[in-house]
Design an enzyme around this catalytic site. Structure first.
Site, mmCIF file in Angstrom:
data_model
loop_
_atom_site.group_PDB
_atom_site.id
_atom_site.type_symbol
_atom_site.label_atom_id
_atom_site.label_comp_id
_atom_site.label_asym_id
_atom_site.label_seq_id
_atom_site.Cartn_x
_atom_site.Cartn_y
_atom_site.Cartn_z
ATOM 1 N N GLU A 118 37.553 14.121 15.190
ATOM 2 C CA GLU A 118 37.369 15.537 14.938
ATOM 3 C C GLU A 118 36.192 15.989 15.791
ATOM 4 O O GLU A 118 35.218 15.261 15.937
ATOM 5 C CB GLU A 118 37.038 15.829 13.472
ATOM 6 C CG GLU A 118 38.181 15.600 12.503
ATOM 7 C CD GLU A 118 38.170 14.206 11.905
ATOM 8 O OE1 GLU A 118 39.179 13.838 11.284
ATOM 9 O OE2 GLU A 118 37.168 13.481 12.073
ATOM 10 N N TYR A 130 36.622 14.466 25.893
ATOM 11 C CA TYR A 130 37.771 13.861 25.218
ATOM 12 C C TYR A 130 39.074 14.163 25.966
ATOM 13 O O TYR A 130 39.932 13.287 26.112
ATOM 14 C CB TYR A 130 37.847 14.319 23.763
ATOM 15 C CG TYR A 130 36.616 13.976 22.961
ATOM 16 C CD1 TYR A 130 35.935 12.763 23.145
ATOM 17 C CD2 TYR A 130 36.096 14.857 22.023
ATOM 18 C CE1 TYR A 130 34.799 12.454 22.418
ATOM 19 C CE2 TYR A 130 34.958 14.543 21.291
ATOM 20 C CZ TYR A 130 34.312 13.338 21.498
ATOM 21 O OH TYR A 130 33.186 13.035 20.775
#
Length: 178
Positions: A118, A130
């Site tokens: 998250e 990411y």
């Protein structure tokens, strides 16, 4: 140089994570107790980045030597990123990228099929990192970060292929054509 949790004195690891958490996340930083519990929990992998010169000298590593850390929990199917942090003075030097790549490699070796995390929707540098590593957004957790109520993207990276449908074994297929 990357070191595993077992390569550090436990008190040094706790102090390093606490110092970086406090610097980076302020009032949202994990408490010392939460850090101790997390590092002692089963199925956790934590890595720490220290300068090569420090790690190679054979001396004890101090908490202040740790530039960054990252960790995940592996449950036998998914590897869940628990925490990532790089000191402000060491950001944008490839440390987070190195930590993430090492964790991805370790999770693959352990047999993880997928890595999850998250990230706050307003943390653009982390999201870019990411995505660079191949993570994709798969969901949204509304008001995940409290008390501000900031949403979080749920992101995933497939580490092993998932079979789709029914595949005929190659040998049986070869026999049918002869």
């Amino acid at each position: 140089m990357l070191l595993a949790l077992d390569d550090l004195d436990r008190e040094t690891a706790v102090a390093a994570v606490r110092a970086l958490e406090t610097e980076l996340f302020g009032c949202h930083a994990w408490s010392e107790r939460a850090i101790r519990d997390e590092l002692a929990a089963p199925a956790r992998t934590y890595l720490f980045d220290v300068p090569d010169a420090v790690g190679g000298q054979g001396r004890a590593i101090a908490a202040s030597d740790v530039r960054g850390f990252a960790g995940y929990w592996y449950d036998g199917d998914d590897a869940e990123i628990m925490d990532v942090g790089v000191g402000k003075a060491h950001q944008r030097q490839g440390i987070a990228l190195g930590l993430m790549r090492a964790m991805i490699d370790r999770a693959r070796l352990e047999g993880a099929r997928r890595m999850l995390l998250e990230v706050a929707v307003d943390n653009e540098p982390a999201i870019a990192l990411y995505e660079r590593l191949g993570f994709e957004r798969i969901g949204l957790r509304r008001r995940y970060y409290q008390p501000e109520g900031i949403d979080a993207h749920v992101m995933a990276l497939e580490l092993a292929p998932h079979p789709v449908g029914f595949a005929v074994p190659q040998r049986a297929n070869d026999e049918q054509t002869n």
